[in-house]
Design a protein around this motif. Structure first.
Motif, PDB file in Angstrom:
ATOM      1  N   ARG A 100      27.718 -48.207 -28.133  1.00  0.00           N
ATOM      2  CA  ARG A 100      26.406 -47.985 -28.713  1.00  0.00           C
ATOM      3  C   ARG A 100      25.838 -49.247 -29.367  1.00  0.00           C
ATOM      4  N   LEU A 101      24.519 -49.237 -29.446  1.00  0.00           N
ATOM      5  CA  LEU A 101      23.812 -50.228 -30.265  1.00  0.00           C
ATOM      6  C   LEU A 101      23.082 -49.422 -31.337  1.00  0.00           C
ATOM      7  N   ASP A 102      22.983 -49.981 -32.542  1.00  0.00           N
ATOM      8  CA  ASP A 102      22.280 -49.275 -33.617  1.00  0.00           C
ATOM      9  C   ASP A 102      20.837 -48.959 -33.211  1.00  0.00           C
ATOM     10  N   TYR A 103      20.279 -48.004 -33.912  1.00  0.00           N
ATOM     11  CA  TYR A 103      18.874 -47.600 -33.707  1.00  0.00           C
ATOM     12  C   TYR A 103      17.944 -48.824 -33.708  1.00  0.00           C
ATOM     13  N   ASP A 104      18.188 -49.746 -34.643  1.00  0.00           N
ATOM     14  CA  ASP A 104      17.287 -50.902 -34.771  1.00  0.00           C
ATOM     15  C   ASP A 104      17.760 -52.143 -34.014  1.00  0.00           C
ATOM     16  N   THR A 105      18.816 -52.023 -33.242  1.00  0.00           N
ATOM     17  CA  THR A 105      19.298 -53.167 -32.448  1.00  0.00           C
ATOM     18  C   THR A 105      18.733 -53.040 -31.036  1.00  0.00           C
ATOM     19  N   SER A 106      18.322 -54.183 -30.476  1.00  0.00           N
ATOM     20  CA  SER A 106      17.845 -54.170 -29.085  1.00  0.00           C
ATOM     21  C   SER A 106      18.871 -54.896 -28.222  1.00  0.00           C
ATOM     22  N   VAL A 131      27.482 -61.232 -26.951  1.00  0.00           N
ATOM     23  CA  VAL A 131      26.750 -62.260 -27.691  1.00  0.00           C
ATOM     24  C   VAL A 131      25.508 -61.637 -28.333  1.00  0.00           C
ATOM     25  N   TYR A 132      25.372 -61.836 -29.625  1.00  0.00           N
ATOM     26  CA  TYR A 132      24.238 -61.295 -30.386  1.00  0.00           C
ATOM     27  C   TYR A 132      23.414 -62.434 -30.955  1.00  0.00           C
ATOM     28  N   VAL A 133      22.115 -62.183 -31.087  1.00  0.00           N
ATOM     29  CA  VAL A 133      21.267 -63.123 -31.810  1.00  0.00           C
ATOM     30  C   VAL A 133      20.753 -62.398 -33.053  1.00  0.00           C
ATOM     31  N   ASN A 187      31.769 -50.288 -35.603  1.00  0.00           N
ATOM     32  CA  ASN A 187      30.490 -49.744 -36.009  1.00  0.00           C
ATOM     33  C   ASN A 187      29.722 -50.746 -36.897  1.00  0.00           C
ATOM     34  N   ARG A 188      28.490 -51.049 -36.532  1.00  0.00           N
ATOM     35  CA  ARG A 188      27.598 -51.951 -37.303  1.00  0.00           C
ATOM     36  C   ARG A 188      28.291 -53.269 -37.657  1.00  0.00           C
ATOM     37  N   GLN A 189      29.111 -53.746 -36.752  1.00  0.00           N
ATOM     38  CA  GLN A 189      29.977 -54.881 -37.095  1.00  0.00           C
ATOM     39  C   GLN A 189      29.210 -56.133 -37.512  1.00  0.00           C
ATOM     40  N   VAL A 190      28.218 -56.523 -36.697  1.00  0.00           N
ATOM     41  CA  VAL A 190      27.521 -57.782 -36.986  1.00  0.00           C
ATOM     42  C   VAL A 190      26.752 -57.661 -38.305  1.00  0.00           C
ATOM     43  N   ARG A 191      26.084 -56.530 -38.488  1.00  0.00           N
ATOM     44  CA  ARG A 191      25.335 -56.332 -39.749  1.00  0.00           C
ATOM     45  C   ARG A 191      26.285 -56.405 -40.943  1.00  0.00           C
ATOM     46  N   ARG A 192      27.453 -55.763 -40.812  1.00  0.00           N
ATOM     47  CA  ARG A 192      28.401 -55.754 -41.935  1.00  0.00           C
ATOM     48  C   ARG A 192      28.982 -57.147 -42.176  1.00  0.00           C
ATOM     49  N   LYS A 203      16.820 -58.803 -37.937  1.00  0.00           N
ATOM     50  CA  LYS A 203      16.665 -58.410 -36.531  1.00  0.00           C
ATOM     51  C   LYS A 203      17.982 -58.666 -35.822  1.00  0.00           C
ATOM     52  N   LEU A 204      18.318 -57.802 -34.882  1.00  0.00           N
ATOM     53  CA  LEU A 204      19.577 -57.990 -34.143  1.00  0.00           C
ATOM     54  C   LEU A 204      19.359 -57.620 -32.677  1.00  0.00           C
ATOM     55  N   LYS A 205      19.817 -58.531 -31.816  1.00  0.00           N
ATOM     56  CA  LYS A 205      19.640 -58.304 -30.382  1.00  0.00           C
ATOM     57  C   LYS A 205      20.932 -58.673 -29.664  1.00  0.00           C
TER      58      LYS A 205
HETATM   59  N1  URA Z   1      26.695 -54.938 -34.481  1.00  0.00           N
HETATM   60  C1  URA Z   1      25.830 -54.268 -35.258  1.00  0.00           C
HETATM   61  O1  URA Z   1      25.836 -54.417 -36.477  1.00  0.00           O
HETATM   62  N2  URA Z   1      24.968 -53.430 -34.663  1.00  0.00           N
HETATM   63  C2  URA Z   1      24.920 -53.235 -33.326  1.00  0.00           C
HETATM   64  O2  URA Z   1      24.100 -52.463 -32.842  1.00  0.00           O
HETATM   65  C3  URA Z   1      25.837 -53.956 -32.538  1.00  0.00           C
HETATM   66  C4  URA Z   1      26.704 -54.802 -33.141  1.00  0.00           C
END
Ligand code: URA
Length: 245
Positions: A100-106, A131-133, A187-192, A203-205
């Motif tokens: 999954r990608l979060d609601y606000d992640t593209s 890879v995320y930006v 779960n929400r890894q990059v945001r955390r 913003k997260l993509k």
């Molecule tokens: N990491 C996040 O925090 N959100 C995502 O949707 C994917 C990776």
């Protein structure tokens, strides 16, 4: 004609090895008759039951969606919000997202009806590079970026090493654009991770999943994966599985 254990695995019921056990244990019926040998092959019209429940037989399909922000990575939502399968309303197969990608992640999201493929890609041991930006609030210091790179303590454990690159910064607006490559999928890894270094994610993509990019797609567009891409993804997951075992 396909091997029975492959058909069961693809329905997402169990791995191929577990499916073989189910067969040996006498829990699988083909056209109403219990089958306990492993060599049996079935046609697309044979009725296959596991534990008395008929499994869904469909041609496997694989898609890449450029998920827009504001969409749930699910097949339904009790609050009536848009879900990723809304982009496939013409599709008769019952597909679902791989992870999954979060609601606000593209960004890049795979969807399929092949349960074995989805399980393979989502298994923690087989995690593929993603890879995320990130657009961050505030400009992270070099030390903080290094912390992200080395691994950072989150409430569910330390993150694995990541690759991190500062792409640009806006000193006036106090924002930065940072690329981060991780292979875990918590779960929400990059945001955390960013919250842990004191920077909110604005913003997260997801730009890349393995070798798959958003090239040629706009938000909300989808395309079918080629058979070669599906094969390559399987190989990539197996490769990481070997590396991580
Ligand atoms: N990491 C996040 O925090 N959100 C995502 O949707 C994917 C990776």
């Amino acid at each position: 004609m396909e091997r029975l254990q492959k058909v069961i695995a693809r329905a997402g019921i169990a791995s191929r090895r577990k499916s073989e056990e189910l067969i040996k244990e006498g829990r699988v019926k083909v056209n109403g008759k219990v089958v306990t040998e492993l060599g049996v092959k079935v046609t697309p019209t044979d009725k296959v039951e596991v534990n008395e429940i008929q499994i869904q037989r469909e041609e496997p399909v694989y898609f890449l969606l450029y998920k827009p922000r504001g969409v749930i990575s699910s097949v339904s939502d009790d609050k009536g919000r848009r879900v990723v399968t809304d982009f496939f309303s013409e599709q008769k197969e019952r597909i679902y997202p791989v992870g999954r990608l979060d609601y606000d992640t593209s960004g890049v999201l795979l969807l399929t009806n092949d349960g074995e493929f989805a399980n393979l890609l989502m298994h923690p041991r087989n995690q593929i590079d993603k890879v995320y930006v990130v657009k961050s609030k505030g400009i992270p210091s070099k030390e903080n970026l290094l912390k992200l790179e080395r691994g950072i303590q989150l409430e569910d454990g330390k993150t694995a090493p990541a690759r991190v690159k500062m792409l640009s910064m806006d000193k006036q607006k106090q924002t930065a654009i940072i690329e981060i490559a991780i292979h875990e999928g918590r779960n929400r890894q990059v945001r955390r991770m960013f919250e842990a270094i004191g920077h909110d994610v604005l913003k997260l993509k997801r730009e890349r999943f393995g070798f798959l990019t958003l090239n040629g797609l706009s938000a909300g567009d989808a395309r079918e994966l080629t058979p070669h891409e599906v094969k390559q993804l399987r190989a990539l997951a197996m490769e990481s599985s070997k590396k991580n075992s």
